[in-house]
Motif scaffolding. Structure first.
Motif, PDB file in Angstrom:
ATOM      1  N   LYS A  95      -8.314  -6.816  14.270  1.00 25.76           N
ATOM      2  CA  LYS A  95      -7.719  -8.040  13.712  1.00 25.76           C
ATOM      3  C   LYS A  95      -6.581  -7.653  12.771  1.00 25.76           C
ATOM      4  O   LYS A  95      -6.420  -6.487  12.408  1.00 25.76           O
ATOM      5  CB  LYS A  95      -8.769  -8.824  12.921  1.00 25.76           C
ATOM      6  CG  LYS A  95      -9.900  -9.366  13.784  1.00 25.76           C
ATOM      7  CD  LYS A  95     -10.896 -10.123  12.915  1.00 25.76           C
ATOM      8  CE  LYS A  95     -12.056 -10.634  13.761  1.00 25.76           C
ATOM      9  NZ  LYS A  95     -13.112 -11.223  12.958  1.00 25.76           N
ATOM     10  N   GLN A  96      -5.809  -8.634  12.337  1.00 23.70           N
ATOM     11  CA  GLN A  96      -4.778  -8.377  11.337  1.00 23.70           C
ATOM     12  C   GLN A  96      -5.429  -7.984  10.017  1.00 23.70           C
ATOM     13  O   GLN A  96      -6.594  -8.299   9.775  1.00 23.70           O
ATOM     14  CB  GLN A  96      -3.967  -9.653  11.093  1.00 23.70           C
ATOM     15  CG  GLN A  96      -2.956  -9.967  12.170  1.00 23.70           C
ATOM     16  CD  GLN A  96      -2.102 -11.146  11.744  1.00 23.70           C
ATOM     17  OE1 GLN A  96      -2.585 -12.264  11.716  1.00 23.70           O
ATOM     18  NE2 GLN A  96      -0.843 -10.892  11.404  1.00 23.70           N
ATOM     19  N   THR A  97      -4.671  -7.312   9.132  1.00 27.57           N
ATOM     20  CA  THR A  97      -5.170  -7.108   7.770  1.00 27.57           C
ATOM     21  C   THR A  97      -5.406  -8.474   7.141  1.00 27.57           C
ATOM     22  O   THR A  97      -4.714  -9.442   7.443  1.00 27.57           O
ATOM     23  CB  THR A  97      -4.102  -6.376   6.912  1.00 27.57           C
ATOM     24  OG1 THR A  97      -2.868  -7.075   7.065  1.00 27.57           O
ATOM     25  CG2 THR A  97      -3.948  -4.931   7.337  1.00 27.57           C
ATOM     26  N   TRP A  98      -6.409  -8.531   6.249  1.00 27.18           N
ATOM     27  CA  TRP A  98      -6.712  -9.749   5.475  1.00 27.18           C
ATOM     28  C   TRP A  98      -6.846 -10.978   6.380  1.00 27.18           C
ATOM     29  O   TRP A  98      -6.436 -12.068   6.017  1.00 27.18           O
ATOM     30  CB  TRP A  98      -5.607 -10.039   4.434  1.00 27.18           C
ATOM     31  CG  TRP A  98      -4.939  -8.848   3.843  1.00 27.18           C
ATOM     32  CD1 TRP A  98      -3.676  -8.433   4.061  1.00 27.18           C
ATOM     33  CD2 TRP A  98      -5.503  -7.910   2.912  1.00 27.18           C
ATOM     34  NE1 TRP A  98      -3.399  -7.291   3.332  1.00 27.18           N
ATOM     35  CE2 TRP A  98      -4.504  -6.954   2.619  1.00 27.18           C
ATOM     36  CE3 TRP A  98      -6.759  -7.776   2.308  1.00 27.18           C
ATOM     37  CZ2 TRP A  98      -4.708  -5.877   1.755  1.00 27.18           C
ATOM     38  CZ3 TRP A  98      -6.956  -6.711   1.447  1.00 27.18           C
ATOM     39  CH2 TRP A  98      -5.939  -5.781   1.183  1.00 27.18           C
ATOM     40  N   SER A  99      -7.418 -10.802   7.573  1.00 24.63           N
ATOM     41  CA  SER A  99      -7.322 -11.883   8.565  1.00 24.63           C
ATOM     42  C   SER A  99      -7.922 -13.207   8.064  1.00 24.63           C
ATOM     43  O   SER A  99      -7.334 -14.255   8.266  1.00 24.63           O
ATOM     44  CB  SER A  99      -7.952 -11.454   9.889  1.00 24.63           C
ATOM     45  OG  SER A  99      -9.327 -11.233   9.732  1.00 24.63           O
TER      46      SER A  99
END
Lengths: 342, 342
Positions: free
Chosen positions: B234-238
């Motif tokens: 997933k993206q960082t800090w999703s």
């Protein structure tokens, strides 16, 4: 309203309403709006929540096998919940903005609530049906699940046919059998199953409901083109406005007549315009299309289907042993379906 | 992947796949896309279709009561179908565009297909579960229906909380119990029910799954803020990007600390912007929010929930008589859930 319908409403709808009002907020309100018990602002209302045909038939089927109608109530409620689950989802999928003279749920409460509350009604149907935990409830649940699968298949076909230029009469009848016949077939047998019917009896009652459903849909298709707006509460030529590939249209297009060619030309020209543009046609344009469908035999053919399916429905009851009053009610209901004007 | 997961996949997924591929067109293709078996153009694919945690647990629960795992297959398949029905509908309701690194079904095939195919998977789950027609299947279907009702309640809560400024920790845990706990609880007991478990044993296994689900979700919530994007995919800090009111955020806001006040201010300012704008924050902005959550104790509190629920899950197995190998697998799986990095 026939006595059969009145009785179904009196016995089943309070149970259905209590169950729906027991859903977690805000699903209880959204569902209550859908059933016409409250308005868009949450105020009590007594709007038209539908004829409740399915619960009435379910309870009649319980009595057909000599059981007390109360035994059929879980089935009557479950099948009406499945019907309304499909209405909530179909209205959203089809982009229909009005049902029973009111804005549809997705228009009032948004698409997400229409999806979620549809799911909740379907789940509630299964909960209510399975709750007693008897072998009969398992059989009833299997039949209801099979009918729901067909309902979904029918919606898939309906959506696919919308984008196709030609649909055969057989395909149209198959779609209508799935979309309307299957759940009526379930309604006219589920109460009998809960009342202890053997499989042969349940199958015969199911056949009655299936043909009744096709007769019902054929009459609906006729009213969708030639219905009196005063009686139906719909716009004139409503199915033509919505470009529905209903049975009269499909039969007309398949007739190989000159009128069919003219109709096909008009419809091909339509599909190059947006629905909004062609929805703005004047009355004369729709009237001339309706006349072409009639000339091509679409009206007669659909009427023939209605009568043929009515006969098959009544025939399915032959050879079944049931109280005369129940038989009379089921036959009267089949007659009502074919002659109704709304 | 643990041996438990590998075995679950090997036994249940071929049955699930055959059932899904038997759906009417085009629902079979849409569902096959969702499961990662074909790509958006219909070409064969071997994309990530999820970990199939639920079927694996269902089959382990069958073995826990001394039955052959094959007896649990209908339950394993049904519960995975319900899970995927909820993913299809939730992604559409939440507007989520990506799942398992691929465009979601509604993005590729449109909202109508996402609704319809979700409905079809839920119906298929009921068909497969009810098909054998034994008393056990009725009991299993009642438990699965109850879990589905909770799943829907949880989604309703999740949607409602999104629009609320404050959500209590208790409300958040209740929502996560409904959204994640209930179906895992069903997974860890449905196979046992099909294997002939008594209600006491089924309830204890259900408790194991419920707490396992809450532990799983707590770890998911931690990974959603502090997860390594390389591992999670997933993206960082999703979860911060998506403004999720997940447990660390809710716990931080409820902590009454100075950091909580700062976080609340930032989030109130956010809600005056569009999601798109706040999604464009730079890494430093998210990093400082994550730091505020950590300072306010949100990370520790969530970790504590994970460990507490892990312990409760393992405790639920005490006093249950089961083969040692199965017990070892269930305990190892609970351990895996808490230490996993993805």
């Amino acid at each position: 309203m026939t006595p059969l319908l009145e009785r179904g409403r009196a016995l089943a709808m309070p149970v259905l309403r209590a169950a729906v009002e027991g859903l977690a907020a805000p699903m209880d309100s959204v569902a209550s709006y859908h059933f016409g018990w409250i308005d868009a602002h949450g105020r009590p209302s007594a709007a038209d929540g539908g004829k409740a045909v399915r619960p009435a038939l379910a309870l009649a089927s319980t009595e057909a096998v000599g059981a007390r109608p109360e035994a059929g109530i879980p089935g009557a409620v479950a099948v009406e919940l499945v019907h309304n689950f499909s209405l909530l989802h179909d209205d959203l999928m089809d982009g229909d903005e009005q049902r029973r003279h009111r804005d549809t749920v997705w228009r009032v409460h948004g698409p997400a609530q229409a999806i979620l509350v549809g799911d909740a009604l379907f789940t509630l149907a299964n909960e209510i049906l399975l709750e007693p935990g008897t072998p009969e409830t398992g059989r009833a649940a299997r039949r209801m699940t099979a009918a729901t699968r067909k309902l979904i298949d029918g919606q898939a076909q309906d959506m696919a046919y919308e984008h196709r230029e030609r649909v055969t009469v057989a395909e149209c009848l198959e779609m209508e059998g799935n979309k309307t016949g299957a759940l009526l077939a379930c309604a006219t047998s589920i109460g009998a199953v809960l009342g202890g019917a053997d499989e042969h009896t349940a199958d015969a009652l199911e056949a009655y409901g299936f043909h009744l459903g096709l007769a019902f849909q054929a009459v609906d298709d006729l009213l969708g083109v030639w219905g009196d707006p005063e009686a139906t509460g719909k716009q004139t030529w409503s199915d033509l406005r919505q470009r529905k590939k209903s049975l009269p249209v499909v039969a007309a297009l398949a007739s190989g007549t000159g009128s069919a060619d003219k109709l096909a030309e008009l419809m091909a020209a339509d599909s190059r315009k947006s629905q909004r543009e062609s929805g703005d046609f004047d009355e004369a344009e729709f009237a001339s299309r309706a006349a072409l469908i009639e000339e091509a035999g679409g009206r007669d053919m659909t009427l023939e289907v209605a009568h043929d399916q009515h006969r098959k429905a009544v025939d399915a009851l032959h050879g079944l042993d049931m109280p005369q009053t129940v038989r009379d009610q089921l036959v009267a209901f089949a007659d009502f379906v074919v002659v109704r004007q709304r």
